[in-house]
Write an enzyme that holds these catalytic residues in place. Structure first.
Site, short mmCIF file in Angstrom:
data_model
loop_
_atom_site.label_atom_id
_atom_site.label_comp_id
_atom_site.label_asym_id
_atom_site.label_seq_id
_atom_site.Cartn_x
_atom_site.Cartn_y
_atom_site.Cartn_z
N ASP A 69 157.16 -90.23 -153.43
CA ASP A 69 156.43 -91.47 -153.20
C ASP A 69 156.17 -92.28 -154.48
OD1 ASP A 69 155.15 -93.30 -151.51
OD2 ASP A 69 153.19 -92.43 -151.89
N CYS A 121 144.20 -101.50 -134.69
CA CYS A 121 144.19 -102.06 -136.04
C CYS A 121 143.11 -103.12 -136.19
CB CYS A 121 145.55 -102.66 -136.39
SG CYS A 121 145.61 -103.37 -138.05
N LYS A 175 144.64 -105.90 -156.09
CA LYS A 175 143.86 -105.90 -157.33
C LYS A 175 142.74 -106.94 -157.36
CE LYS A 175 147.76 -104.23 -160.10
NZ LYS A 175 148.69 -104.06 -158.96
N CYS A 223 148.20 -97.39 -131.56
CA CYS A 223 148.13 -97.65 -133.00
C CYS A 223 148.08 -99.14 -133.30
CB CYS A 223 149.31 -97.00 -133.71
SG CYS A 223 150.93 -97.56 -133.19
N LEU A 283 155.68 -92.09 -140.12
CA LEU A 283 156.48 -91.08 -139.46
C LEU A 283 155.63 -90.30 -138.46
CD1 LEU A 283 159.46 -89.85 -139.77
CD2 LEU A 283 158.25 -87.88 -140.74
N CYS A 317 145.18 -96.30 -137.29
CA CYS A 317 146.42 -96.25 -136.52
C CYS A 317 147.01 -94.85 -136.50
CB CYS A 317 147.43 -97.26 -137.06
SG CYS A 317 147.96 -96.99 -138.77
N CYS A 348 142.75 -96.54 -144.73
CA CYS A 348 142.40 -96.76 -143.32
C CYS A 348 143.26 -95.83 -142.49
CB CYS A 348 142.65 -98.22 -142.93
SG CYS A 348 142.26 -98.60 -141.20
N ASP A 349 142.62 -95.02 -141.66
CA ASP A 349 143.33 -94.03 -140.84
C ASP A 349 143.40 -94.40 -139.36
OD1 ASP A 349 143.95 -92.20 -142.86
OD2 ASP A 349 141.98 -91.26 -142.75
#
Length: 384
Positions: free
Chosen positions: A146, A210, A235, A206, A170, A256, A253-254
């Protein structure tokens, strides 16, 4: 790492034995998913990537555009690549990560950032596995987690680990949306795995959950509207339209990921270092907003949160405090009005105006005349 002699062709018994050994070793190292794809398995990637960049969905992540030629395909980055091994580690949480969204005095940190930086954990394991491949095959290998221009998710799809869901993350039949990914590119020609069919069906959970409508369409993400991007990569000040939807999300943010129905098959991570540290599961905003640089570094030592720095983190915390609806935070917010960093001052003003508008008007008489930063001054006047 490794030499230059390629393994025998991908259909050989030698190659199949090597893959079996690699798969077994990957499991022993703590990986939960393992798959292989030809390096050229996704010829559709250049067109998709360039369309997303042309639409500006990458926001101010300029590095995505700067590395687009290499990012578009593994061979664009390394022409000698013949195969890509993609590996996944389950980081499924022990509790529902969305439950804390209903407790406005607490900060919500994305599951992936509640303990050690996964880059450090996975990279060592990948290097060990890549070393085994190099020794057995004589092939060259390169390891990625990543941090390089490699599109792991579509390659993981090609390697049979799962499919990219409508939220673009994924999805695995075994671990839902909770997989960290790493990849090994190699000059060895290895037998590939069977790609999974996309299995989201008619589900749109999902997309529906949002808070900022960051999905222009299923399977497409506009990062400029995504709270995971805004709280981590962005930024500058959080754009006004996304501040209230942030709620108490202070890093990532989790939403979805957490509502994916395939998560019902996900177990808790086998990797203890990926499980949440108690102090990061339910952190109090009142404590976080008082952190100085030393306290910030100590609390988030080894965590990916440390990379965004104190100013951006306090920006997020102050936005969450402004969304709390609790005037009791007012003295703590006022203490940040004189912060050196304009990012912190601006967020503090917004929070104060939300929690104690009369007090904000009173203090603006003292602070506004001496404010040198135009964006901060606009927070006092509401001209943002």
């Amino acid at each position: 790492m490794g030499g230059t002699s390629p393994v025998a062709n991908s259909g050989s018994l030698e190659a199949e034995k090597l893959v079996a050994e690699l798969r077994s070793r990957a499991l022993a190292l703590g990986f939960d998913s393992f798959g292989i794809a030809p390096a050229d398995a996704r010829p559709d990637l250049p067109e998709k990537l360039h369309a997303a960049l042309a639409a500006g969905w990458h926001g101010d992540m300029e590095w995505m555009a700067e590395t687009s030629d290499r990012r578009a395909s593994p061979r664009g980055m390394w022409p000698e690549a013949k195969s890509v091994i993609v590996l996944g580690i389950n980081y499924g949480p022990e509790t529902d990560p969305l439950a804390i969204l209903g407790e406005p005095s607490l900060g919500t940190i994305s599951v992936y950032a509640r303990n050690r930086d996964y880059h450090e954990i996975i990279k060592g394991k990948l290097k060990e596995l890549a070393g085994l491949l190099a020794r057995r095959s004589g092939a060259e290998v390169k390891v990625f987690v990543d941090t390089a221009p490699l599109m792991e998710k579509p390659l993981a799809e090609a390697a049979g680990l799962g499919w990219q869901g409508k939220h673009t993350v994924l999805v695995s039949r075994d671990f839902g949306s909770w997989l960290f990914l790493g990849a090994i590119l190699t000059s060895a020609e290895l037998p590939g795995d069977i790609q999974h069919e996309e299995s989201c069906g008619s589900c749109t959970r999902c997309l529906d959950i949002c808070p900022t409508n960051a999905f222009p369409a299923p399977f497409q993400l506009d990062a400029r509207r995504c709270l995971a991007y805004l709280t981590v990569e962005h930024k500058g000040p959080i754009p006004l339209e996304f501040r209230a939807p942030m709620g108490n999300r202070i890093y990532g943010c989790d939403d979805c990921l957490a509502v994916c129905p395939w998560n019902k098959f996900a177990s808790v991570s086998r990797e203890a270092r990926l499980r949440a540290r108690p102090e990061l599961e339910r952190p109090a905003l009142a404590d976080l907003v008082q952190l100085d640089d030393a306290g910030f570094r100590a609390l988030f030592a080894g965590s990916p949160i440390k990379r965004i720095g104190l100013a951006r983190f306090l920006r997020n915390v102050l936005i969450a405090i402004g969304n709390s609806g609790d005037p009791g935070f007012t003295p703590l917010v006022e203490a940040r009005l004189g912060a050196d960093d304009p990012l912190v001052r601006g967020a503090a003003i917004w929070a104060l105006r939300r929690l104690a508008p009369a007090r904000a008007r009173e203090l603006s008489l003292a602070y506004l005349p001496r404010e040198s930063d135009s964006s901060v001054a606009a927070e006092w006047t509401g001209d943002i």
